[in-house]
Write a protein that holds these residues in place. Sequence first.
Motif, PDB file in Angstrom:
ATOM      1  N   LYS A 407     -16.083  -1.221  -2.140  1.00  0.00           N
ATOM      2  CA  LYS A 407     -15.461  -0.502  -3.245  1.00  0.00           C
ATOM      3  C   LYS A 407     -14.280   0.310  -2.734  1.00  0.00           C
ATOM      4  N   LEU A 408     -13.089   0.002  -3.278  1.00  0.00           N
ATOM      5  CA  LEU A 408     -11.884   0.761  -2.956  1.00  0.00           C
ATOM      6  C   LEU A 408     -11.889   2.086  -3.714  1.00  0.00           C
ATOM      7  N   PRO A 409     -11.088   3.059  -3.288  1.00  0.00           N
ATOM      8  CA  PRO A 409     -10.972   4.303  -4.065  1.00  0.00           C
ATOM      9  C   PRO A 409     -10.483   4.022  -5.483  1.00  0.00           C
ATOM     10  N   GLN A 410     -10.840   4.905  -6.395  1.00  0.00           N
ATOM     11  CA  GLN A 410     -10.429   4.753  -7.793  1.00  0.00           C
ATOM     12  C   GLN A 410      -8.911   4.630  -7.888  1.00  0.00           C
ATOM     13  N   GLY A 411      -8.463   3.687  -8.721  1.00  0.00           N
ATOM     14  CA  GLY A 411      -7.034   3.499  -8.909  1.00  0.00           C
ATOM     15  C   GLY A 411      -6.427   2.438  -8.015  1.00  0.00           C
ATOM     16  N   LYS A 412      -7.203   1.925  -7.054  1.00  0.00           N
ATOM     17  CA  LYS A 412      -6.725   0.868  -6.179  1.00  0.00           C
ATOM     18  C   LYS A 412      -7.276  -0.479  -6.655  1.00  0.00           C
ATOM     19  N   SER A 413      -6.388  -1.441  -6.864  1.00  0.00           N
ATOM     20  CA  SER A 413      -6.770  -2.737  -7.426  1.00  0.00           C
ATOM     21  C   SER A 413      -7.075  -3.740  -6.320  1.00  0.00           C
ATOM     22  N   SER A 414      -8.257  -4.324  -6.359  1.00  0.00           N
ATOM     23  CA  SER A 414      -8.616  -5.346  -5.377  1.00  0.00           C
ATOM     24  C   SER A 414      -7.819  -6.623  -5.591  1.00  0.00           C
ATOM     25  N   GLU A 415      -7.330  -6.827  -6.819  1.00  0.00           N
ATOM     26  CA  GLU A 415      -6.482  -8.001  -7.066  1.00  0.00           C
ATOM     27  C   GLU A 415      -5.166  -7.872  -6.312  1.00  0.00           C
ATOM     28  N   LEU A 416      -4.608  -6.664  -6.265  1.00  0.00           N
ATOM     29  CA  LEU A 416      -3.374  -6.448  -5.500  1.00  0.00           C
ATOM     30  C   LEU A 416      -3.633  -6.613  -4.004  1.00  0.00           C
ATOM     31  N   LEU A 417      -4.819  -6.173  -3.563  1.00  0.00           N
ATOM     32  CA  LEU A 417      -5.183  -6.368  -2.156  1.00  0.00           C
ATOM     33  C   LEU A 417      -5.312  -7.855  -1.859  1.00  0.00           C
ATOM     34  N   PHE A 418      -5.889  -8.608  -2.780  1.00  0.00           N
ATOM     35  CA  PHE A 418      -5.991 -10.066  -2.635  1.00  0.00           C
ATOM     36  C   PHE A 418      -4.611 -10.687  -2.449  1.00  0.00           C
ATOM     37  N   GLN A 419      -3.656 -10.251  -3.255  1.00  0.00           N
ATOM     38  CA  GLN A 419      -2.294 -10.796  -3.170  1.00  0.00           C
ATOM     39  C   GLN A 419      -1.643 -10.483  -1.826  1.00  0.00           C
ATOM     40  N   ARG A 420      -1.938  -9.308  -1.265  1.00  0.00           N
ATOM     41  CA  ARG A 420      -1.412  -8.953   0.058  1.00  0.00           C
ATOM     42  C   ARG A 420      -2.035  -9.834   1.134  1.00  0.00           C
TER      43      ARG A 420
END
Length: 473
Positions: A407-420
């Motif tokens: 679980k990332l901190p609130q407000g951080k999108s795992s979809e954006l992390l996926f794209q990175r």
Amino acid sequence: MPHFKYRQLTDYYHQLISSGEYVSGDKLPSVRALSKQHNVSISTATKVLTELELAGLVTAKAKSGYFVTKQNSDLLFGFGDKVINKRDLNALSLAESVQYSFNDESILPLSCTGPSTVLDNEAILNKFYRKAFSKRPFRLQQDNFELGLPDLRYALAKHLEFNTELLCGENILITHGRSDALNLALVSLGLLHKKVAVEAPSSFFINANLQQLQIETVAVPMQVDYSKEIALLDEAFLSEPFNAYIFNPNFNDPTGRLLSDENKQALIAWAQSRNVILIEYDRGELYFSGQRPKSILHLLKSHHKTPAISIGDFSDTVSFSFSLGYMVCHQCVDMCAFAKHITVEKPDMISQMMLCEMITSLEYRKLLARLRKQMWQQYCLTNAVLKPLYPYLNVAVVKGGPCIWLKLPQGKSSELLFQRLIKRNVAIAPGKMFLANNDFENYFRITFALPWEPRMVEGLNVLVEETLLFLAS
């Protein structure tokens, strides 16, 4: 039980921590105290504490000892407390991208769950293929074994250690795999045009199959306190009645959680009172220890009149491409047998003969022991690589299964992390794959159950590096 003393002790302290006997901040026995208390060598005691540290359960403090790490389970499993009524449980465009990553050899699929790949089973598969082929499987193919090879059904019932009522195997049907078993359950129980409740988050294959069949669904979020989860399930039923509930009691893909027998019995009691069919996806074979968790079919009695089905397959344990599964039926075997007879083809006979020989010769149990041991080791190694993330993320502590949920901190999108990460040829499974809901936006899942090669370690280090950069941005 596990064969090695250090494994027995590791599992013992793992259980004490998970059950709350030891809580955050508690000090574990020292190496010497543990050695004396359990009559083991200093090296064995050291290995136990080291394994617990690698699993993220304890932290070593210089000159002080080993202390239980705060698990934050209340935050980790905060999947929301509202029922979600919608057909599309998962975000398909994102899911398609993740699915594509499975088939691109340049990408490390940390998003994939194929635990059988941690072992190279080619030799044992070839051995049992030759044995099965010598018994003329194509002659048997002409016989009318619509429900599955009788010897395999009996062997499977004995392996799963069902009670006398199921031991004969008459309530077990052999299928092509887990998706085949799920679809057959939905068809035979008349659920294609009915409303179905689903545990959320749930295994992706369940969500994807329900969406393809256009079955109207109700997503019931997991709760830390299971009594609250059943209350939420009942609230959903009273609001908009549904006919079945699909769930995973043993090592759900997203969380790795394991329901206790008491929780499973509470769910059975609720389902019987509301006449709701239970469909269980059971991954109990993937327990790290030697004691396989019970299926709900172990806990059902003859006086329970509402149908229930447990489904499973062997892609997790034998081979990712070994297309055999099963369904264990309670109060519905005749309906399932009829639907199977008219809607699906018989499973491959030579595969059934191979599996039957593996189970009856006890080679399958030996394979499971090797698999569980290797998965536990890889889980500990993965936790060691992920350690730099622990101050910033909540990380699930699992007792089995092939995945860790973060679980990332609130407000951080795992979809954006996926794209990175995909730009660096590493794939994760973002939470929106499992439920297109804001409550899952900052969750993601990775597997530790891939072949442990240099590429795997490199990919996990990329994950740590990119996640830290992402958190700082």
